[in-house]
Design an enzyme around this catalytic site. Structure first.
Site, mmCIF file in Angstrom:
data_model
loop_
_atom_site.group_PDB
_atom_site.id
_atom_site.type_symbol
_atom_site.label_atom_id
_atom_site.label_comp_id
_atom_site.label_asym_id
_atom_site.label_seq_id
_atom_site.Cartn_x
_atom_site.Cartn_y
_atom_site.Cartn_z
ATOM 1 N N HIS A 149 0.955 -1.286 0.082
ATOM 2 C CA HIS A 149 -0.162 -0.038 0.014
ATOM 3 C C HIS A 149 1.090 1.209 -0.019
ATOM 4 C CE1 HIS A 149 -3.121 -2.707 1.895
ATOM 5 N NE2 HIS A 149 -3.480 -2.510 0.704
ATOM 6 N N ASP A 153 2.695 1.953 3.140
ATOM 7 C CA ASP A 153 3.548 0.926 3.702
ATOM 8 C C ASP A 153 4.950 1.467 3.206
ATOM 9 O OD1 ASP A 153 1.833 -1.064 4.527
ATOM 10 O OD2 ASP A 153 1.420 -1.826 2.729
ATOM 11 N N GLU A 174 -8.475 -4.842 -8.863
ATOM 12 C CA GLU A 174 -8.861 -5.984 -7.853
ATOM 13 C C GLU A 174 -10.294 -5.975 -7.500
ATOM 14 O OE1 GLU A 174 -6.304 -6.329 -4.431
ATOM 15 O OE2 GLU A 174 -7.629 -8.199 -3.685
ATOM 16 N N GLU A 201 -8.818 -12.028 -6.634
ATOM 17 C CA GLU A 201 -8.773 -12.539 -5.456
ATOM 18 C C GLU A 201 -9.610 -13.983 -5.335
ATOM 19 O OE1 GLU A 201 -7.803 -10.484 -2.149
ATOM 20 O OE2 GLU A 201 -9.088 -11.598 -0.794
ATOM 21 N N HIS A 212 -12.712 -13.028 -3.211
ATOM 22 C CA HIS A 212 -13.764 -11.921 -3.824
ATOM 23 C C HIS A 212 -14.473 -12.580 -4.805
ATOM 24 C CE1 HIS A 212 -10.457 -8.724 -2.599
ATOM 25 N NE2 HIS A 212 -10.996 -9.261 -1.714
ATOM 26 N N ASP A 244 -15.361 -11.593 4.472
ATOM 27 C CA ASP A 244 -14.094 -11.810 3.595
ATOM 28 C C ASP A 244 -13.079 -12.430 4.658
ATOM 29 O OD1 ASP A 244 -12.159 -11.809 1.823
ATOM 30 O OD2 ASP A 244 -11.724 -9.777 1.692
ATOM 31 N N ASP A 286 -10.379 -14.589 3.857
ATOM 32 C CA ASP A 286 -8.760 -14.615 3.587
ATOM 33 C C ASP A 286 -8.298 -15.787 4.226
ATOM 34 O OD1 ASP A 286 -9.323 -12.355 2.145
ATOM 35 O OD2 ASP A 286 -8.502 -11.114 3.390
ATOM 36 N N ASP A 321 -3.071 -13.638 -0.484
ATOM 37 C CA ASP A 321 -3.695 -12.555 0.422
ATOM 38 C C ASP A 321 -4.403 -13.362 1.470
ATOM 39 O OD1 ASP A 321 -4.466 -10.191 1.652
ATOM 40 O OD2 ASP A 321 -5.562 -9.662 -0.205
#
Ligand code: 3MF
Ligand code: MG
Length: 345
Positions: free
Chosen positions: A49, A52, A174, A210, A213, A248, A250, A283
């Site tokens: 990001h 980051d 995404e 993803e 998703h 979500d 993950d 992810d």
């Protein structure tokens, strides 16, 4: 030639376990120390990001941004790591409460565009050609709150602005159908690919799929990947897993549906994904129950499962597959596939 897969993850995948119902459960692990974890775990790509790379980005001057980005570029070089993409974090600030590019506030939309330009500057400064748009809050909680047609126009204008701002940058969308919003704009890869073709430079707009998703949209992740591959639009993947239609999750790759994971690897492998340098991105979320700090088993294990599934794809008996398909004996095909996955004769 067999594809040599390279793997990536983002620093947010090493977390302290906070969820909406409870606080951190592990010692904070310093952000800067996370980069040393990559190579020993078998990863060489870093998904960033923007903040980051440059913490507290909104408060930094252009010179400070360039200086911090140069430090990170040096660190990546020293650690032998490659930046895969830099994504603008457009879901955290007060200005993004009602969305970013589709906010009903003109001032807040301007914030989103300025922040996106900073993100592109950062990508460039660390030697990275791609940005990712996870359109977190572009959507509605209340159907009548936004004009969806106008929102899609604004999203297309944003894409074109990004392509104009830097002649090299690529934009990877995404898609995700919900969470945090009730209904998100650009919910599937089909929507993302349509946006790419409608943009002023379609070859620089692609998608990142993803697993979770696609599942949240009620779709098969491997077919979503096949669609993007058929249009030469699969820039990256976020492999993980998801147990049904809920928040979500993950989960670790393959943890909820090993056969669906096999089919994702099958479509990637059969289409040479990775052979042009694309990363296999993970992810995956660290379990809250896991002790210690930092926790990395979920990353190591998801990568390991991916590689085992590559072997399963490479040893899948193509002669038998053809024979069963030609005879339209899908019962036999299914039994063979399940036994192959279980490792029994
Ligand atoms: C949310 C996501 C995001 C994106 C990330 C990079 C925080 O469901 O998947 O993770 O992957 O923003 O695009
Ligand atoms: Mg993701």
């Amino acid at each position: 030639m067999a594809t040599q897969y390279r793997f990536s993850f983002g620093p947010w995948n090493v977390s302290e376990g906070a969820d909406p119902f409870g606080p951190e459960v592990r010692e904070a692990y310093p952000h800067e120390a996370k980069y040393a974890l990559y190579k020993p775990l078998g990863f060489e790509g870093v998904q960033f990001h923007d903040d980051d790379v440059v913490p507290n980005l909104d408060a930094q001057s252009p010179a400070q941004i360039q200086q911090k980005a140069a430090d990170v570029k040096r660190m990546l070089g020293n650690q032998g790591l490659t930046p895969e993409f830099v994504a603008p974090r457009l879901w955290f600030a007060a200005q993004t409460v009602d969305g970013a590019y589709t906010s009903n506030s003109a001032a807040d939309r301007q914030y989103a565009l300025d922040r996106t330009k900073k993100c592109i500057d950062i990508a460039k400064a660390i030697g990275c050609k791609a940005t990712v748009l996870w359109l977190a809050r572009e959507g509605t909680y209340v159907r009548e709150a936004k004009n969806a047609r106008q929102a899609y126009d604004r999203l297309l204008e944003t894409l074109n602005m990004m392509l104009d701002y830097d002649p090299q940058i690529e934009v990877w969308i995404e898609p995700k159908p919900n969470e945090p919003t009730d209904q998100a704009y650009v919910p599937t890869i089909g929507h993302a690919v349509a946006m790419a073709y409608a943009s002023k430079d379609p070859k620089r707009v692609r998608g990142l799929i993803e697993t979770a998703h696609a599942l949240l949209a009620g779709l098969d992740p491997s077919d979503e990947m096949a669609f993007a591959l058929a249009h030469k639009k699969l820039a990256s993947v976020h492999l993980n897993d998801q147990n049904g239609l809920k928040y979500d999750q993950d989960k670790n790759f393959g943890a909820a549906n090993l056969r669906a994971a096999f089919n994702q690897v099958r479509v990637l492998e059969e289409n040479g994904f990775g052979s042009a340098g694309e990363f296999v991105g993970l992810d995956v979320k660290a379990m809250r129950t896991q002790k210690g700090s930092p926790v990395t088993a979920h990353l190591k294990n998801s990568r390991e499962i991916f590689l085992h599934l590559v072997e399963k794809v490479r040893t899948y008996d193509r002669g038998l597959e053809r024979q069963y398909v030609e005879a339209r004996d899908y019962e036999a095909l299914e039994l063979y596939t399940l036994k192959h996955l279980m490792g029994v004769k």
